[in-house]
Design a protein around this motif. Structure first.
Motif, PDB file in Angstrom:
ATOM      1  N   GLU A 162      36.384   6.049  33.532  1.00 20.02           N
ATOM      2  CA  GLU A 162      36.479   6.745  34.807  1.00 20.02           C
ATOM      3  C   GLU A 162      35.662   7.984  34.856  1.00 20.02           C
ATOM      4  O   GLU A 162      34.999   8.365  35.983  1.00 20.02           O
ATOM      5  CB  GLU A 162      37.929   7.502  34.900  1.00 20.02           C
ATOM      6  N   TRP A 165      32.281   6.632  36.064  1.00 25.46           N
ATOM      7  CA  TRP A 165      31.972   6.529  37.471  1.00 25.46           C
ATOM      8  C   TRP A 165      31.902   7.795  38.296  1.00 25.46           C
ATOM      9  O   TRP A 165      31.280   7.820  39.035  1.00 25.46           O
ATOM     10  CB  TRP A 165      33.186   5.515  37.844  1.00 25.46           C
ATOM     11  N   GLN A 166      32.692   8.704  37.830  1.00 29.05           N
ATOM     12  CA  GLN A 166      32.667   9.918  38.325  1.00 29.05           C
ATOM     13  C   GLN A 166      31.134  10.624  38.266  1.00 29.05           C
ATOM     14  O   GLN A 166      30.445  11.197  39.139  1.00 29.05           O
ATOM     15  CB  GLN A 166      33.679  10.896  37.761  1.00 29.05           C
ATOM     16  N   SER A 169      28.842   8.598  40.607  1.00 32.13           N
ATOM     17  CA  SER A 169      28.947   8.444  41.949  1.00 32.13           C
ATOM     18  C   SER A 169      28.018   9.130  42.702  1.00 32.13           C
ATOM     19  O   SER A 169      27.528   8.392  43.734  1.00 32.13           O
ATOM     20  CB  SER A 169      30.209   9.176  42.104  1.00 32.13           C
ATOM     21  N   HIS A 189      31.947  -4.959  40.324  1.00 33.58           N
ATOM     22  CA  HIS A 189      31.306  -3.764  41.327  1.00 33.58           C
ATOM     23  C   HIS A 189      31.798  -2.476  40.941  1.00 33.58           C
ATOM     24  O   HIS A 189      33.089  -2.657  41.007  1.00 33.58           O
ATOM     25  CB  HIS A 189      31.222  -4.151  42.806  1.00 33.58           C
ATOM     26  N   GLY A 190      31.217  -1.534  40.906  1.00 29.41           N
ATOM     27  CA  GLY A 190      31.838  -0.353  40.709  1.00 29.41           C
ATOM     28  C   GLY A 190      31.623   0.619  41.970  1.00 29.41           C
ATOM     29  O   GLY A 190      30.533   0.338  42.667  1.00 29.41           O
ATOM     30  N   ARG A 191      32.290   1.620  42.136  1.00 29.45           N
ATOM     31  CA  ARG A 191      32.177   2.520  43.427  1.00 29.45           C
ATOM     32  C   ARG A 191      31.286   3.681  43.262  1.00 29.45           C
ATOM     33  O   ARG A 191      31.501   4.502  42.252  1.00 29.45           O
ATOM     34  CB  ARG A 191      33.239   3.006  43.862  1.00 29.45           C
ATOM     35  N   LEU A 192      30.331   3.849  43.988  1.00 28.00           N
ATOM     36  CA  LEU A 192      29.595   5.050  44.236  1.00 28.00           C
ATOM     37  C   LEU A 192      29.921   5.582  45.585  1.00 28.00           C
ATOM     38  O   LEU A 192      30.565   5.005  46.227  1.00 28.00           O
ATOM     39  CB  LEU A 192      27.786   4.787  44.162  1.00 28.00           C
ATOM     40  N   ASP A 194      28.273   6.527  48.004  1.00 27.25           N
ATOM     41  CA  ASP A 194      27.837   5.695  49.344  1.00 27.25           C
ATOM     42  C   ASP A 194      27.684   4.143  49.309  1.00 27.25           C
ATOM     43  O   ASP A 194      26.860   3.531  50.000  1.00 27.25           O
ATOM     44  CB  ASP A 194      26.452   6.341  49.463  1.00 27.25           C
ATOM     45  N   GLY A 195      28.539   3.577  48.355  1.00 30.94           N
ATOM     46  CA  GLY A 195      28.592   2.217  48.288  1.00 30.94           C
ATOM     47  C   GLY A 195      29.208   1.596  46.955  1.00 30.94           C
ATOM     48  O   GLY A 195      29.787   2.426  46.290  1.00 30.94           O
ATOM     49  N   GLU A 196      28.549   0.597  46.583  1.00 30.72           N
ATOM     50  CA  GLU A 196      28.748   0.054  45.299  1.00 30.72           C
ATOM     51  C   GLU A 196      27.564  -0.544  44.648  1.00 30.72           C
ATOM     52  O   GLU A 196      26.382  -0.274  45.074  1.00 30.72           O
ATOM     53  CB  GLU A 196      29.664  -1.368  45.500  1.00 30.72           C
TER      54      GLU A 196
END
Length: 245
Positions: A162, A165-166, A169, A189-192, A194-196
């Motif tokens: 976590e 990803w923070q 991001s 896929h991980g989240r950024l 402005d997208g993945e």
């Protein structure tokens, strides 16, 4: 265009004739190296667990075998590895500059543990390196930063995912994350902000783990393999190849 090949989880022993659960690691790695050369890569990344017994002899065996690659190659440590012994055999780098692209090599090993972790200091360093350069970027690491759908593997992944990803991001230049450890092909896929971003797992050069298993299980029907990654104008095309023995 630049072609990278990822290989991972060789699990070599000091004894060249040592057997794994489903084959002979050295013989399997030799077959993978031969197949990779036919892909004509510009660079090869080896994403950890080079050794299974953490001996100097196993790294020397790996170095002699990987030296047959017809392209420059680079490695990082996995949970089974001894980074000091690796570095005595061949340098461990944390960044590769490949012109229009860059590759950041992250150290996720926790000494004496199977799971991975980056920790606040390495995460801060990652953010600083991404802030200083907005070129398209690949991240290579041993432990997967996402669940892969196998309960026992997911318990041994990146513990501070976590926070990872923070940290990641805000940085849209990250195009993909390459990981080892899971001994199977995987795309997630991980989240950024402005997208993945794609998270790409790689087969082992030796035993394959059964996908979606609750407990440890070998996939007896699967074969050793590697991942091909083509980089072109900020875009990625990638696929997995398997090797017949």
């Amino acid at each position: 265009m630049m072609r990278l090949v990822q290989i991972s989880d060789c699990h070599l022993h000091a004894d060249p004739a040592a057997r794994a659960r489903a084959g002979f690691p050295l013989r399997q790695l030799e077959a993978v190296v031969e197949a990779v050369n036919r892909e004509r890569p510009d660079m090869v990344l080896v994403t950890g667990d080079i050794s299974n017994d953490e001996t100097a002899a196993s790294y020397q065996l790996a170095q002699r075998t990987l030296a047959r690659l017809a392209a420059p190659w680079f490695w990082l440590a996995g949970n089974h590895d001894d980074p000091a012994l690796m570095a005595e055999t061949r340098e461990l780098l944390d960044e590769l500059d490949i012109g229009a692209w860059r590759i950041l090599m992250l150290h996720t090993q926790v000494s004496g543990q199977a799971h991975g972790e980056l920790g606040p200091e390495r995460l801060a360093d990652l953010a600083a390196r991404l802030e200083e350069d907005d070129r398209p970027t690949l991240i290579a690491m041993h432990h997967p930063p996402l669940p892969v759908g196998s309960a026992w593997i997911d318990a041994l992944g990146l513990k501070d995912r976590e926070a990872f990803w923070q940290t990641l991001s805000p940085f849209g230049q990250v195009r993909a994350i390459l990981c080892g450890h899971i001994h199977q092909a995987f795309t997630g896929h991980g989240r950024l902000a402005d997208g993945e971003v794609a998270v790409l797992g790689c087969p082992s050069t030796t035993d394959q783990f059964l996908a979606h298993a609750e407990g440890f299980a070998i996939d007896e029907a699967s074969r050793p393999g590697y991942r091909v990654i083509d980089l072109d104008d900020g875009d990625i095309t990638t696929w997995v190849e398997r090797v017949d023995l």
